[in-house]
Design an enzyme around this catalytic site. Structure first.
Site, PDB file in Angstrom:
ATOM      1  N   GLU A  72      -4.378   1.211  -0.097  1.00  0.00           N
ATOM      2  CA  GLU A  72      -5.133   2.052   0.948  1.00  0.00           C
ATOM      3  C   GLU A  72      -4.463   2.141   2.372  1.00  0.00           C
ATOM      4  O   GLU A  72      -4.838   1.771   3.420  1.00  0.00           O
ATOM      5  CB  GLU A  72      -6.533   1.258   1.140  1.00  0.00           C
ATOM      6  CG  GLU A  72      -7.473   1.469  -0.154  1.00  0.00           C
ATOM      7  CD  GLU A  72      -8.631   0.896   0.220  1.00  0.00           C
ATOM      8  OE1 GLU A  72      -9.450   1.254  -0.653  1.00  0.00           O
ATOM      9  OE2 GLU A  72      -8.870  -0.122   1.255  1.00  0.00           O
TER      10      GLU A  72
ATOM     11  N   GLU B 170     -10.285   2.443  -7.945  1.00  0.00           N
ATOM     12  CA  GLU B 170     -11.227   1.466  -7.530  1.00  0.00           C
ATOM     13  C   GLU B 170     -12.577   2.274  -7.219  1.00  0.00           C
ATOM     14  O   GLU B 170     -12.756   3.456  -6.704  1.00  0.00           O
ATOM     15  CB  GLU B 170     -10.925   0.805  -6.091  1.00  0.00           C
ATOM     16  CG  GLU B 170      -9.760  -0.066  -5.837  1.00  0.00           C
ATOM     17  CD  GLU B 170      -9.672  -0.773  -4.425  1.00  0.00           C
ATOM     18  OE1 GLU B 170     -10.549  -0.707  -3.712  1.00  0.00           O
ATOM     19  OE2 GLU B 170      -8.440  -1.192  -4.493  1.00  0.00           O
TER      20      GLU B 170
END
Length: 673
Positions: free
Chosen positions: A157, A316
């Site tokens: 991320e 995710e």
């Protein structure tokens, strides 16, 4: 783009990726055998490992310990579970930050952030970059040929907690970036409009990051710093990905974060996408959003578009509640299955979660997982097993692409960055909210939507929407006009085309870049007061914004019917070439947008593939030989989809009429026609 489907194939053929982040280092090794045994029960075939393992893999500088990771990878391989192996560069260990405090990021107010959290580094730090490269090299050398590893996972991320950084190291890198872009200081002064407020620069080394000052910072400086910050992180990714590719042919990815809502300056994912072998994304519902399933659909459409339509990976999402929202509401029964199949319907070839086993310590201990604190005698576990079974039943869909997207929404990262700068006409205008409003209208009509940049080839679409694209380049404006002239339909909203790429106003009347395209000239903005509405002669009322202007060639479809802009065009249509361009000068209500879009799609020749009743979301994927219809009912009553084929989840023939229970899902292989 690479595909991992062949790497996940088993005796039954290709398979969807199913699993999630696995953090065995958080548990005693005695737990690992149980983990793997339960993974097999659930149908897990892919796990991500090592994302936050730097501190254990390198306990001191240059000393690496891989024994525990060796054992885990061997165990997973023995059980037929593949691995997306991270290079662990996402979070430097405390010893590193303690030894190199200058590597820690600095805020716009000059505060150097501490460590003890995650991603505590400056992307421009040479110490961080060197250490990340060294760690990546050791991991690549050791595991390039490990049979469990099928993919590399760089970082985690990017830009989530440490971008942008305003330290002196970043400042020097920013100066170099600017010199490369502008070559001369005179060119920078022209682009930044530094004649305003006595901001003229004479040397590049006088320039700093846009740190907090007494009032508004030069907006073009802020815009360029956002571009620079995205590029600095991309340099970090590229350096680590290059090392991994040198050691093995495995595809390399990093997990995106959709539209990066709520972050200061999101990354330019359009620029990043070409650097990934496989596009992957993390997505989490905002639990209190009553239409969060539509936001999920919009994000999935965006990620598919970044992948140029190729299958992508959901790296995710959550089985139930997360830990970071004000109220972490658990998912209702069946919601996890609907969420997962939404992503799959819109192009994902994997449905992975954070994380496998719920943590017992740390900041994310209340974040849901595939194996919850309650263990296997739980709603979550039963739904995880059910999802694994469902993905096996529809495995024939793997590798196919989403079809039927005749609509594109323009989303330029520069335009979003620029729209969020200070000192604009109204704090109530929001490019992402406007984008979602229009996407939601197409969603309600059962129309699949792609996202594109203003300069992309738009020839495959019938209808293109330009929602609040405040910054527009000349090339983008020309491309959209050419699309309309060649027979396409364009819809432009308020606050689009206002400035050029340097955030300079396009003079001569708003919306400068599109005045000729839309046949409307706006002379003044009239933002509305908080909660104020303006009546319209049609499609009304208008919210947040209104404009004073006149038609210069367009047909006025709705006027402002009150207030200081009464009589001015609010909604209009301009014919040009064999196409047309609509303009919407205010923010319409959901009902207003839906009414307008319903009028436009008929003219544009856009229709849904199937007739649907109720709150059923319908998306189609095809491999050229077969087509599959995904039907997901988000409503509380039965819905009907008129489709002929066989539902792979229940092995029942639809005979032209598919009934989808409230909260239910179906995946129909359509009959050949």
């Amino acid at each position: 783009m690479h595909s991992i489907s062949s790497r996940l194939s088993d005796n039954d053929g290709t398979a969807f990726g199913f699993g999630g982040d696995y953090n065995p280092e958080q548990w005693d090794p005695s737990v690992w055998q149980e983990d793997v045994a339960l993974m097999k029960v659930a149908g897990v075939n892919l796990v991500s490992i090592g994302i936050f393992s730097w501190a254990l893999l390198e306990p001191s500088e240059g000393r690496y310990e891989f024994g525990w990771l060796d054992s885990v990878l061997d165990l997973l391989h023995e059980s037929g579970i593949r691995v997306d192996l991270a290079n662990a560069s996402a979070s430097p260990p405390p010893w590193f930050s303690h030894k190199y405090p200058q590597s820690l990021p600095v805020t716009a107010t000059g505060v150097r952030l501490g460590y003890g959290s995650r991603q505590a580094f400056c992307a421009s730090s040479p110490e961080y970059r060197a250490a990340a490269a060294a760690l990546t090299t050791e991991i690549a050398r050791r595991y390039a040929e490990h049979p469990a590893v099928i993919m590399w996972h760089v970082h985690n991320e990017y830009g989530c907690h440490n971008q942008p950084c305003y330290c002196d190291v970043s400042g020097a890198a920013f100066q170099r970036w600017l010199e490369k872009k502008y070559v001369t200081v005179d060119a920078l002064n022209e682009a930044w409009g530094t004649a305003f407020w006595s901001q003229h620069y004479y040397h590049f080394d006088e320039i700093t990051p846009p740190r907090q000052s007494g009032t508004f910072i030069n907006p073009t400086q802020v815009l360029d710093f956002a571009r620079f910050s995205s590029d600095e992180l991309l340099e970090c990714y590229d350096a680590e990905a290059r090392i991994l590719r040198e050691h093995s042919p495995h595809p390399v990815t990093t997990n995106f974060m959709g539209f990066m809502m709520g972050l200061d300056k999101p990354i330019d994912y359009w620029k990043w996408a070409d650097h990934l072998d496989v596009v992957s994304n993390d997505h989490y519902l905002i639990a209190e959003d009553p239409r969060n399933f539509q936001e999920l659909a919009m994000t999935a459409d965006f990620i598919r578009s970044l992948a140029s339509g190729a299958p992508w990976l959901l790296m995710e999402h959550s089985t139930s509640a997360v830990n970071w929202q004000p109220r972490n509401i658990a998912k209702a029964p069946g919601e996890m299955l609907r969420n997962s199949l939404q992503h799959v319907a819109r192009g994902a070839d994997a449905a992975l979660f954070f994380q496998w086993r719920a943590a017992k310590a740390g900041s994310e201990k209340f974040h849901s997982a595939m194996l919850p604190h309650a263990g296997t005698d739980s709603k979550v576990w039963r739904e995880v097993v059910g999802l694994g079974s469902a993905l096996k039943k529809i495995a024939e869909v793997v590798g196919s692409r989403v079809v039927g997207a005749d609509v594109a929404i323009i989303h330029d990262t520069d335009a979003r960055w620029a729209s969020e700068l200070d000192a604009h006409p109204s704090v109530d205008t929001n490019a992402m909210a406007e984008t979602r409003l229009w996407h939601d209208a197409f969603y309600r009509l059962g129309l699949t939507t792609d996202f594109r940049r203003s300069t992309d080839d738009l020839a495959g679409y019938r209808l293109v929407v330009v929602p609040m694209q405040y910054l527009m380049t000349d090339d983008g404006a020309r491309n959209l006009r050419a699309f309309a002239e060649s027979g396409g339909t364009v819809v432009v909203t308020y606050l689009s085309g206002i400035v050029d790429e340097d955030d300079h106003i396009r003079l001569g009347g708003y919306p400068g870049a599109f005045v000729d395209l839309i046949g409307i000239r706006i002379e003044e903005f009239f933002p509305l007061r908080a909660d104020e509405k303006v009546p319209l002669s049609r499609y009304g009322p208008g919210l947040r914004f209104s404009e004073l202007g006149r038609a210069t060639g367009a047909e006025v479809l709705a006027e402002y019917a009150g207030g200081p802009t009464a009589g001015s065009p609010a909604v209009s249509r301009n014919r040009l070439g064999s196409g047309s361009a609509y303009y919407v000068g205010t923010s319409l209500t959901e009902a207003g947008v839906l009414q307008l879009i319903s009028d436009i799609v008929g003219e544009a020749g856009v229709t849904p593939a199937h007739t649907v009743t109720g709150e059923v979301e319908v998306v189609r994927r095809s491999d050229g030989e077969h087509t599959w219809t995904f039907a997901i009912n988000h409503g509380d009553s039965v819905g009907v989809v008129h489709v002929d084929g066989i539902d792979l989840l229940t092995d029942t023939i639809t005979d032209g009429r598919l009934t989808v229970a409230a909260g239910g899902v179906a995946v129909v292989r359509e009959s050949a026609r």
